[in-house]
Design an enzyme around this catalytic site. Structure first.
Site, short mmCIF file in Angstrom:
data_model
loop_
_atom_site.label_atom_id
_atom_site.label_comp_id
_atom_site.label_asym_id
_atom_site.label_seq_id
_atom_site.Cartn_x
_atom_site.Cartn_y
_atom_site.Cartn_z
N ASP A 124 40.91 9.97 19.28
CA ASP A 124 42.17 9.37 18.79
C ASP A 124 42.21 9.35 17.27
O ASP A 124 43.25 9.06 16.68
CB ASP A 124 42.35 7.95 19.34
CG ASP A 124 41.13 7.07 19.10
OD1 ASP A 124 40.03 7.46 19.53
OD2 ASP A 124 41.26 6.01 18.46
N ASN A 125 41.08 9.66 16.64
CA ASN A 125 41.04 9.70 15.17
C ASN A 125 40.94 11.14 14.66
O ASN A 125 40.47 11.39 13.55
CB ASN A 125 39.87 8.88 14.65
CG ASN A 125 40.05 7.39 14.89
OD1 ASN A 125 41.18 6.93 15.05
ND2 ASN A 125 38.97 6.64 14.92
N GLY A 158 46.84 4.23 21.39
CA GLY A 158 48.15 4.18 20.74
C GLY A 158 48.12 3.50 19.39
O GLY A 158 47.11 2.92 18.98
N ARG A 168 50.87 5.03 4.82
CA ARG A 168 50.23 6.35 4.90
C ARG A 168 51.31 7.42 4.98
O ARG A 168 52.40 7.19 5.53
CB ARG A 168 49.36 6.44 6.16
CG ARG A 168 48.38 5.31 6.29
CD ARG A 168 47.27 5.68 7.24
NE ARG A 168 47.65 5.59 8.65
CZ ARG A 168 46.76 5.58 9.62
NH1 ARG A 168 45.45 5.68 9.35
NH2 ARG A 168 47.13 5.49 10.89
N GLY A 225 48.31 0.73 17.50
CA GLY A 225 48.28 -0.70 17.77
C GLY A 225 48.79 -1.53 16.61
O GLY A 225 49.28 -2.64 16.77
P1 AMP Z 1 40.50 2.51 15.29
O1 AMP Z 1 39.11 2.19 15.69
O2 AMP Z 1 40.96 1.83 14.01
O3 AMP Z 1 40.82 3.95 15.31
O4 AMP Z 1 41.43 1.82 16.39
C1 AMP Z 1 41.33 2.08 17.77
C2 AMP Z 1 42.56 1.52 18.46
O5 AMP Z 1 42.66 0.11 18.26
C3 AMP Z 1 43.86 2.10 17.96
O6 AMP Z 1 44.71 2.19 19.08
C4 AMP Z 1 44.33 1.07 16.98
O7 AMP Z 1 45.72 1.12 16.76
C5 AMP Z 1 43.90 -0.22 17.65
N1 AMP Z 1 43.70 -1.32 16.69
C6 AMP Z 1 42.69 -1.46 15.80
N2 AMP Z 1 42.83 -2.59 15.08
C7 AMP Z 1 43.95 -3.19 15.54
C8 AMP Z 1 44.65 -4.41 15.20
N3 AMP Z 1 44.20 -5.25 14.26
N4 AMP Z 1 45.78 -4.69 15.88
C9 AMP Z 1 46.23 -3.87 16.83
N5 AMP Z 1 45.63 -2.73 17.20
C10 AMP Z 1 44.51 -2.39 16.57
MG MG Z 2 42.28 5.04 15.02
#
Ligand code: AMP
Ligand code: MG
Length: 520
Positions: free
Chosen positions: A272-273, A101, A194, A103
């Protein structure tokens, strides 16, 4: 006063979580949770994209206002905004990871601009949401600069991508352990706004299915078709869903073919990306190919298996589409349309790849027997440590009547491998020149074809890092300058020639330049 025409279909047409606010939780039966950005101490606009502001009908005075910085760091909402975080899951590095989700991303709402286009606004780093798990919901300046600049650079390169309206400082610091070595640093915080027609990811569908919620899954699929694929119309639901999946596959194929063309490595191609619109999304530990190496990945977390290495990105897209097809299967009368969609990916990727390679090498049209010549070139580039970007611009300057290595010399990283492969290069150049001459067209035609497929400027890892180092000292001038350069990546721009230079030696193994962690 800032004002936008919002229509917010995601929250008005799809079920939401009854609980509001940021308490961390598993969210069932809903596609989104209402949550407000967490205000920041001292919002300050650092950079903005004039093209994206224009898409949102924002005049420069509006961007310069104090209100803009407040709104686009999340301190204030304008009428009509309905902030929410989306629920999605995902396969990370090949394994199902459950609920992920938004985050730290908070959607502000969907704007309809004067031209009638829909643009979804999303703040990244605006504070924790129900999906933040143990993290703080914030983003640091260095990764926000990387996301801001790369989104816009990719757009101007002609690569499908989410856009970035603004980069703003929060006036707060965020602790981050960048090298995961137990030494966190307090880094300046930032928020990027974004912008994309849709932020729906493969993972939005996966999470509904993983919970056995087929009603929700069907609603989300049909909503996505209605809102994000308006060209797919008609009364036959099954037929529309089949065309939709094929379209997702075709868009994903086009996106990854462009990555191959420009030398972009995403770094974290988890499901998720992956955008349902085939847009490049979530700029984290991405990187750009300097010396051509299909095995290279910038992501230190992926160093061992190199799952997301440059040369494997198309295969990973196919794998990710297969993970999307599985949960969709119950919505289809048979598996046939899904299988056909995955075939579409292979076909479109092949076509796009051949078309783009022909343009990169300057051929008037792809020919079936070009494959060998092209493969041989890439093999030589790898073995002889040649800069991919410089090579193709230099190749355009080759005199087809008398091909020599001279124009290409600046693209080599090291003397030794250059000398070792000199003869092989000479032989390749002779055959290349013969092939190009067979097109029988003026050399200007070939050159201009090449110089619109091969950028002169890409956001080399070390360039972004230099801009970050200055920005952390309070000097944003390099961020602004890079944005200006990257707005015309195919133009010569002699005044910015230094930004076309190959990676300097100091950057070879430098964190932030050739190696990046997911910490952001
Ligand atoms: P990512 O690797 O950036 O695609 O993130 C994977 C997941 O971790 C996603 O659900 C992001 O929203 C969550 N996420 C990454 N960094 C943070 C953060 N600093 N605070 C909250 N959620 C995070
Ligand atoms: Mg992501």
């Amino acid at each position: 006063m800032l004002s936008f025409a919002f229509d917010n279909r995601f929250v008005t047409e799809l079920p939401g979580d009854p609980e509001e606010g940021g308490r961390r939780r598993q969210v069932h039966g809903a596609c989104w949770s209402r949550v407000l950005p967490t205000p920041v101490t001292a919002p300050r606009l650092l950079a903005w994209s004039p093209e994206v502001a224009a898409l949102l009908d924002l005049p420069p005075e509006a961007v310069a206002s104090a209100e803009f910085a407040e709104v686009f760091t999340g301190n204030r909402q304008v009428p009509g905004m309905r902030p929410y975080a989306a629920c999605y899951g995902g396969h990370q590095f090949g394994n199902w990871a459950g609920q992920l989700g938004d985050g730290r991303a908070i959607n502000l709402g969907e704007v309809i601009n004067r031209a009638g286009q829909r643009w979804d606004l999303q703040l990244k780093g605006a504070g924790p949401t129900p999906y933040a798990r143990h993290a703080d919901g914030r983003a640091v300046l260095r990764s926000s600069i990387r996301e801001f600049l790369c989104s816009e650079a990719m757009h101007h390169l002609g690569v499908p991508t989410t856009r970035a309206l603004s980069l703003a400082a929060t006036g707060e610091t965020v602790p981050r352990d960048m090298m995961y070595d137990g030494n966190p640093r307090h880094e300046p915080g930032a928020v990027v706004c974004r912008v994309a027609p849709s932020f729906i990811r493969f993972g939005n569908f996966e999470i509904a299915s993983s919970r056995g919620d087929h009603d929700l899954l069907a609603r989300l699929v049909d909503f996505t078709i209605r809102r994000d694929f308006p060209e797919i119309a008609g009364d036959d639901v099954d037929e529309k869903r089949g065309r939709w999946f094929a379209s997702v596959c075709a868009r994903t194929a086009r996106m990854v073919a462009h990555w191959t063309r420009v030398g972009f490595v995403h770094g974290v191609m988890n499901t998720d990306n992956m955008s349902i619109l085939g847009l490049t999304i979530d700029y984290g530990p991405y990187g750009w190919i300097d010396n051509y190496d299909p095995d290279w990945t910038p992501n230190t977390t992926d160093e061992e298996h190199r799952r997301y290495r440059f040369g494997q990105q198309a295969r990973i897209c196919h794998w990710n589409l297969s993970r999307l097809a599985e949960p969709l299967a119950p919505l289809f009368p048979s598996e046939e349309p899904l299988r056909a969609g995955l075939e579409t990916f292979i076909r479109v990727y092949g076509e796009e790849y051949r078309r783009m390679m022909a343009a990169k090498f300057g051929f008037a049209a792809p020919r079936n027997d070009d494959g060998e010549l092209i493969a041989e070139a890439f093999d030589l580039l790898r073995q002889a440590e040649v800069d991919m970007t410089l090579f193709f611009r230099a190749l355009a300057r080759l005199d087809l009547a008398a091909p020599t290595l001279e124009p290409l010399r600046e693209a080599f990283y090291r003397e030794d491998p250059m000398r070792r492969h000199e003869a092989a290069f000479q032989s390749w150049l002779a055959r290349y020149a013969a092939r190009a001459r067979a097109d029988a067209e003026p050399s200007e035609a070939r050159q201009s074809r090449m110089n619109t497929a091969n950028p002169r400027y890409v956001l080399r890892n070390y360039l972004a890092q230099e801009a970050i180092n200055l920005a952390e000292q309070g000097d944003l001038s390099r961020v602004h300058e890079l944005l200006r350069v990257m707005r015309g990546p195919y133009e010569e721009q002699p005044e910015y020639a230094r930004y076309a230079a190959k990676r300097p030696d100091w950057a070879r193994n430098q964190p932030g330049c050739s190696m990046l962690s997911c910490s952001s």
